[in-house]
Design an enzyme around this catalytic site. Sequence first.
Site, PDB file in Angstrom:
ATOM      1  N   ASP A  76       0.990  -1.168   0.020  1.00 28.91           N
ATOM      2  CA  ASP A  76       0.093   0.004  -0.173  1.00 28.91           C
ATOM      3  C   ASP A  76       0.849   1.074  -0.089  1.00 28.91           C
ATOM      4  OD1 ASP A  76      -2.495   1.031   0.051  1.00 28.91           O
ATOM      5  OD2 ASP A  76      -2.085   1.910   2.435  1.00 28.91           O
ATOM      6  N   GLU A  88       1.341  -0.581  -5.154  1.00 26.01           N
ATOM      7  CA  GLU A  88       0.173   0.004  -5.314  1.00 26.01           C
ATOM      8  C   GLU A  88       0.293   1.491  -5.835  1.00 26.01           C
ATOM      9  OE1 GLU A  88      -3.257   2.419  -3.553  1.00 26.01           O
ATOM     10  OE2 GLU A  88      -1.484   2.258  -2.811  1.00 26.01           O
TER      11      GLU A  88
HETATM   12  O1  LIG Z   1      -3.591   6.501  -0.817  1.00 28.35           O
HETATM   13  P1  LIG Z   1      -3.835   5.463  -1.718  1.00 28.35           P
HETATM   14  O2  LIG Z   1      -4.813   5.866  -2.768  1.00 28.35           O
HETATM   15  O3  LIG Z   1      -2.882   4.737  -2.132  1.00 28.35           O
HETATM   16  O4  LIG Z   1      -4.921   4.329  -1.088  1.00 28.35           O
HETATM   17  C1  LIG Z   1      -4.390   3.301  -0.464  1.00 28.35           C
HETATM   18  O5  LIG Z   1      -3.974   3.695   0.849  1.00 28.35           O
HETATM   19  C2  LIG Z   1      -4.943   4.174   1.659  1.00 28.35           C
HETATM   20  C3  LIG Z   1      -4.576   4.682   3.107  1.00 28.35           C
HETATM   21  O6  LIG Z   1      -3.965   3.437   3.838  1.00 28.35           O
HETATM   22  C4  LIG Z   1      -6.311   3.275   1.959  1.00 28.35           C
HETATM   23  O7  LIG Z   1      -7.133   4.177   2.476  1.00 28.35           O
HETATM   24  C5  LIG Z   1      -8.216   3.607   3.340  1.00 28.35           C
HETATM   25  O8  LIG Z   1      -7.990   3.132   4.597  1.00 28.35           O
HETATM   26  C6  LIG Z   1      -7.455   4.710   5.217  1.00 28.35           C
HETATM   27  C7  LIG Z   1      -6.861   4.294   6.525  1.00 28.35           C
HETATM   28  O9  LIG Z   1      -7.958   3.352   7.295  1.00 28.35           O
HETATM   29  C8  LIG Z   1      -8.786   5.478   5.491  1.00 28.35           C
HETATM   30  O10 LIG Z   1      -8.557   6.468   6.175  1.00 28.35           O
HETATM   31  C9  LIG Z   1      -9.422   5.740   4.183  1.00 28.35           C
HETATM   32  O11 LIG Z   1     -10.564   6.243   4.205  1.00 28.35           O
HETATM   33  C10 LIG Z   1      -9.479   4.121   3.189  1.00 28.35           C
HETATM   34  O12 LIG Z   1      -9.958   4.552   1.954  1.00 28.35           O
HETATM   35  C11 LIG Z   1      -6.822   3.003   0.764  1.00 28.35           C
HETATM   36  O13 LIG Z   1      -7.794   2.070   0.700  1.00 28.35           O
HETATM   37  C12 LIG Z   1      -5.361   2.241  -0.040  1.00 28.35           C
HETATM   38  O14 LIG Z   1      -5.805   1.285  -1.248  1.00 28.35           O
END
Ligand SMILES: O=P(O)(O)O[C@H]1O[C@H](CO)[C@@H](O[C@H]2O[C@H](CO)[C@@H](O)[C@H](O)[C@H]2O)[C@H](O)[C@H]1O
Length: 697
Positions: free
Chosen positions: A417, A446
């Site tokens: 991630d 990712e």
């Molecule tokens: O930031 P990205 O677009 O690369 O997305 C990835 O990382 C995010 C943070 O880990 C993640 O977001 C999800 O988890 C968060 C933490 O719990 C939360 O605050 C966000 O609302 C939630 O969307 C995302 O899913 C991941 O793919």
Amino acid sequence: MLVDEKKASAAKPLFRRPANLRPRKPQGQPRELDALCDLAANRIAIEGVSPEIDGGRFPAKCVAGEQVLIEADIFGNAHDRIVACLRYRPAGTESWTEQPMILLENDRWSTTIVLGENRLYQFTFCAWHDLYATWREEVAKKHTAGRNIALELEEGRRLLQSAARSDWAGPDDVAELEQVLASLEILRADTQRLALLGSDAVAAVMSRAGVRTNLSYYHKVLEIFADRKTAAFSAWYELFPRSQSGDPARHGTFDDVIARLPYVRDLGFDVLYFPPIHPIGETNRKGRNNSLKAELGDVGSPYAIGSEHGGHDAIHPELGSFEDFHRLMAAARRHGLEVAIDFAIQCSPDHPWIKAHPEWFDWRPDGSLEFAESPPKKYEDIVNVNFHSDAFPGLWHALRDIVLFWIGHGVKIFRVDNPHTKPFAFWEWMIGEVRSRHPEIIFLAEGFTRPKITKRLAKVGFNQSYSYFTWRNLKRELEEYLTELTQEECRHYMRPNFFTNTPDINPIYLQHSGRPGFQARLILAGTLGGNYGIYNGFEICEAEAVPGKEEYLNSEKYQIRAWNMDEPGNLQWDIGFVNRLRRNHKSLQDFTSLAFYNAWNDNIIYYGKRTADLSDFLLFHVCLDPHSAQGADFEVPLWELGLTDDAPVEVEDMVTGRHFTWHGKIQHIHLDPFYKPYAVWRLISPGAHAGQSRPDA
Ligand SMILES: O=P(O)(O)O[C@H]1O[C@H](CO)[C@@H](O[C@H]2O[C@H](CO)[C@@H](O)[C@H](O)[C@H]2O)[C@H](O)[C@H]1O
């Protein structure tokens, strides 16, 4: 040919030519002459090497057991014949395997090798003037022209003599050459002497033993990592384990996931991927639909890792125990599925590391922790570790150990991630550490904030990369993007994974396309790329969005969902079809074997995938307009089969299994998205075996 470097040359560094082949430095001359002698001997230019990533700074990638094409421009400044060799070896070993290269044209040389093991290899090149081959060619011409060749024959004899004394001649070669030289003594007629000196047998021994005149080495040793095949060719299915109970009021467990394995297997996927499975924090826990206030019973985002139950090395208690996890891993293996888990470095404010290692985090002047962001997204329930402070090297070691910990529990694939928010150096080190012990581990990056960052992450070691496919919808966009990925240098180190959708991306196109759009995107993802994936719900055309956003409404990121994947209109047939096509057709397993062809309608994209030997040649038409029928004249690539424009060609419709004949290069396609927005054809090359039909349909 295996070359023992120590035996062939006592000289150091590795690529200094053997002392007896260096121009002689006059006795008593200054030391600078050493360098000049080396320069003077390096008469053959070796450049334009492929693959060579950033001047050799990073390893290229290939698949163990599959052919790798290696090329270089190699040329001297005379008419002398050149021999060029690729030299390669497993990294960390002494001896090189030498493989002769083939001259293509315009001084471009090429060869293919198969690197058998899942590990790092090294390669480089050498080339020399082949005086014997040059002599053989010229003396034959002179003899045919009726010229006196007595002197040439003496020159040829001396070349054999030198070879018999060279470092390159093995004992058998020496014996053979001495035998030839002895026989030569008793031959008087030039014709007889020429027949012997220029014979194929002598040419063969001279190609091994001949003096390597002007032996020149490429100035670098390059690296190439041979991955296992899954790194380059895999079909991913993503689901949230907690949503597998079938009841939105009951938290799913690993046993519920076990019950879903036959479904995923029957769809034909290889990799089953879970978002984080660790304990979820309470502080700032997110509520449904990303609300900042969780209600009683809200399960929170699994990306908010860490609670009183543990951190990255713990399992969320409601999913089950390690014993349950092991049972799931074993069951997945039995179904032919590999489990991928998320490696998300961030922590919930309740993560045990915050107390145990406050130096790993960024504290604000008021003593609070700064929550994470990926503008414009805000992640109020997590904090990022800080790579810029006293965290080095403790944090680096701890993160590496987390990966090793899960490898110890049987995990071999990690979706990482947000890697783009961490230092490249960290990834290069961490992946290197893991790979040196476990070369089979696969990391999917990712990060796709900016193309160059995505590419750098691939260069530093990620085996697969998220891609911009999810946002490339128009024919022009897809053609441009795929041409870049499959033709440009990045094809040597970056393997995109084409996800149709993810929990974070409910693509605008799919929000408006209805079922035909899902079918179109599925076939594109599964056949344009080597790696592709869907996030569950795709198969029932789930697209309900938070208004104006790419987010799913009632996203599983914040709540438990219950799915009915058997809903009418589901895409299980199409998914099974695509995955069977992928498994049964070699042409689909090489990401770079892609060509776009002419179909005269911007709403129909038309492309082909084929193996080099033409034994597998598939053509695809996909209707990009999900709302209305489209038709187009298109070109059948008869020229690639060596056929004339009016030739007939046998075709198999891969959807229906029907065989028929296309007469001539221009044909017409009509696609009704409400029936099927795609067509797949197998071109049966006149040279290929006719009864080769496969059970795809
Ligand atoms: O930031 P990205 O677009 O690369 O997305 C990835 O990382 C995010 C943070 O880990 C993640 O977001 C999800 O988890 C968060 C933490 O719990 C939360 O605050 C966000 O609302 C939630 O969307 C995302 O899913 C991941 O793919």
